[in-house]
Design a protein around this motif. Structure first.
Motif, PDB file in Angstrom:
ATOM      1  N   ARG A  26       0.843  -1.202   0.000  1.00  0.00           N
ATOM      2  CA  ARG A  26       0.000   0.000   0.000  1.00  0.00           C
ATOM      3  C   ARG A  26       0.880   1.255   0.000  1.00  0.00           C
ATOM      4  NH1 ARG A  26      -5.201   1.088   2.136  1.00  0.00           N
ATOM      5  NH2 ARG A  26      -5.879   3.105   1.337  1.00  0.00           N
ATOM      6  N   TYR A  27       1.927   1.223   0.777  1.00  0.00           N
ATOM      7  CA  TYR A  27       2.853   2.359   0.833  1.00  0.00           C
ATOM      8  C   TYR A  27       3.474   2.599  -0.547  1.00  0.00           C
ATOM      9  CZ  TYR A  27       6.326   5.530   2.839  1.00  0.00           C
ATOM     10  OH  TYR A  27       7.079   6.629   3.149  1.00  0.00           O
ATOM     11  N   GLU A  29       2.163   1.905  -3.405  1.00  0.00           N
ATOM     12  CA  GLU A  29       1.139   2.526  -4.254  1.00  0.00           C
ATOM     13  C   GLU A  29       1.112   4.036  -4.027  1.00  0.00           C
ATOM     14  OE1 GLU A  29      -2.716   0.812  -3.818  1.00  0.00           O
ATOM     15  OE2 GLU A  29      -2.012  -1.232  -4.153  1.00  0.00           O
ATOM     16  N   TRP A  30       1.129   4.430  -2.768  1.00  0.00           N
ATOM     17  CA  TRP A  30       1.132   5.862  -2.459  1.00  0.00           C
ATOM     18  C   TRP A  30       2.283   6.583  -3.131  1.00  0.00           C
ATOM     19  CZ3 TRP A  30       0.656   5.185   3.562  1.00  0.00           C
ATOM     20  CH2 TRP A  30      -0.677   4.954   3.900  1.00  0.00           C
ATOM     21  N   MET A  31       3.486   6.002  -3.014  1.00  0.00           N
ATOM     22  CA  MET A  31       4.678   6.697  -3.467  1.00  0.00           C
ATOM     23  C   MET A  31       4.825   6.693  -4.980  1.00  0.00           C
ATOM     24  SD  MET A  31       5.414   7.901  -0.689  1.00  0.00           S
ATOM     25  CE  MET A  31       6.717   8.929  -1.364  1.00  0.00           C
ATOM     26  N   SER A  33       2.654   8.293  -6.558  1.00  0.00           N
ATOM     27  CA  SER A  33       2.035   9.585  -6.813  1.00  0.00           C
ATOM     28  C   SER A  33       3.095  10.675  -6.957  1.00  0.00           C
ATOM     29  CB  SER A  33       1.083   9.942  -5.658  1.00  0.00           C
ATOM     30  OG  SER A  33       0.799  11.323  -5.628  1.00  0.00           O
ATOM     31  N   LEU A  36       2.937  13.164  -4.010  1.00  0.00           N
ATOM     32  CA  LEU A  36       3.590  12.744  -2.773  1.00  0.00           C
ATOM     33  C   LEU A  36       5.108  12.715  -2.922  1.00  0.00           C
ATOM     34  CD1 LEU A  36       1.211   9.944  -1.432  1.00  0.00           C
ATOM     35  CD2 LEU A  36       1.417  12.312  -0.657  1.00  0.00           C
ATOM     36  N   GLY A  87      -1.473   7.155   6.206  1.00  0.00           N
ATOM     37  CA  GLY A  87      -0.212   7.826   5.914  1.00  0.00           C
ATOM     38  C   GLY A  87       0.870   7.319   6.850  1.00  0.00           C
ATOM     39  N   ASP A  88       1.914   8.121   7.041  1.00  0.00           N
ATOM     40  CA  ASP A  88       2.961   7.733   7.982  1.00  0.00           C
ATOM     41  C   ASP A  88       3.538   8.959   8.663  1.00  0.00           C
ATOM     42  OD1 ASP A  88       4.544   8.758   5.877  1.00  0.00           O
ATOM     43  OD2 ASP A  88       6.183   7.401   6.340  1.00  0.00           O
ATOM     44  N   ALA A 109      -1.284  10.474   3.243  1.00  0.00           N
ATOM     45  CA  ALA A 109      -1.230  10.037   1.842  1.00  0.00           C
ATOM     46  C   ALA A 109      -2.600   9.952   1.189  1.00  0.00           C
ATOM     47  CB  ALA A 109      -0.533   8.682   1.759  1.00  0.00           C
ATOM     48  N   GLU A 110      -3.610   9.625   1.980  1.00  0.00           N
ATOM     49  CA  GLU A 110      -4.962   9.494   1.430  1.00  0.00           C
ATOM     50  C   GLU A 110      -5.630  10.872   1.384  1.00  0.00           C
ATOM     51  OE1 GLU A 110      -6.410   6.870   0.177  1.00  0.00           O
ATOM     52  OE2 GLU A 110      -4.771   5.477   0.623  1.00  0.00           O
TER      53      GLU A 110
END
Length: 204
Positions: A26-27, A29-31, A33, A36, A87-88, A109-110
């Motif tokens: 999942r992380y 996938e975020w990165m 972007s 981000l 997020g983190d 992140a969301e």
């Protein structure tokens, strides 16, 4: 850091858990972007590299990382933890000669979770944890000049402007903390600390 590998921090809206391998896809996938990547000054990594990064973060003595979870979703035993991820948040020890100084970094992140007070709660909880468990007394945050929301959050928590870099388009904010000088940071939270594995197992 391994110090938080079995620590769960529970707030009013969020839960912070150690960054584990099950969070990596999942992380990753975020990165992917570009937004981000720009906000975090990061380069895109392969999934394999992301797993390697997660392992190094766990081992590094100068970095403490938590994954932010939506508490409402996390409270539902049938919802996998990865689906609760928001997020983190990180604490970096930036000066080997001064273990009381650290940089804090937060990423929501969301997009649907932005503007809901999540960032403020996460930051406050992380600062409390760093103060009480890691012995941090001086905090800094480097934020892009365009990220006015994050700048406002840190200033509300007592951070002041230390410097501005036009070249890097970022501002450095800082705050020195002690119990007498900043009761808001230490007392005005719904923070509860639990053993991560027991808390996770109790959901099943």
């Amino acid at each position: 850091m391994r110090i938080n590998e079995n620590t769960l921090l529970e707030g009013k809206k969020i839960v912070l858990v150690p960054y584990n391998s099950n969070h990596v896809p999942r992380y990753h996938e975020w990165m992917g972007s570009e937004e981000l990547q720009k906000l975090t000054a990061s380069e895109p990594l392969s999934l394999e590299q992301e797993f390697e990064m997660q392992r190094s973060w766990r081992e590094d003595d100068d970095k403490c990382t938590f994954i932010i979870l939506d508490k409402q979703k996390w409270d539902e035993p049938t919802v996998p933890e990865e689906q609760c991820m928001v997020g983190d948040v990180n604490i970096y020890l930036t000066d080997p000669s001064d273990q009381s100084l650290a940089e804090v970094e937060i990423m929501i992140a969301e997009p649907s979770y932005r503007g809901r007070g999540i960032g403020k709660e996460v930051t406050q909880i992380m600062l409390c944890y760093a103060f009480t468990r890691l012995g941090i007394r001086k905090f800094e945050a480097k934020i892009g000049l365009d990220n006015t929301v994050s700048i406002a959050v840190f200033k509300k928590l007592g951070f002041g402007e230390l410097s501005v870099s036009e070249a890097f388009r970022e501002v450095t904010l800082g705050m020195n903390v002690d119990e007498a000088a900043n009761p808001l940071l230490l007392c005005n939270t719904d923070l509860q600390e639990h053993e991560y594995r027991k808390a996770r197992d109790s959901r099943h």
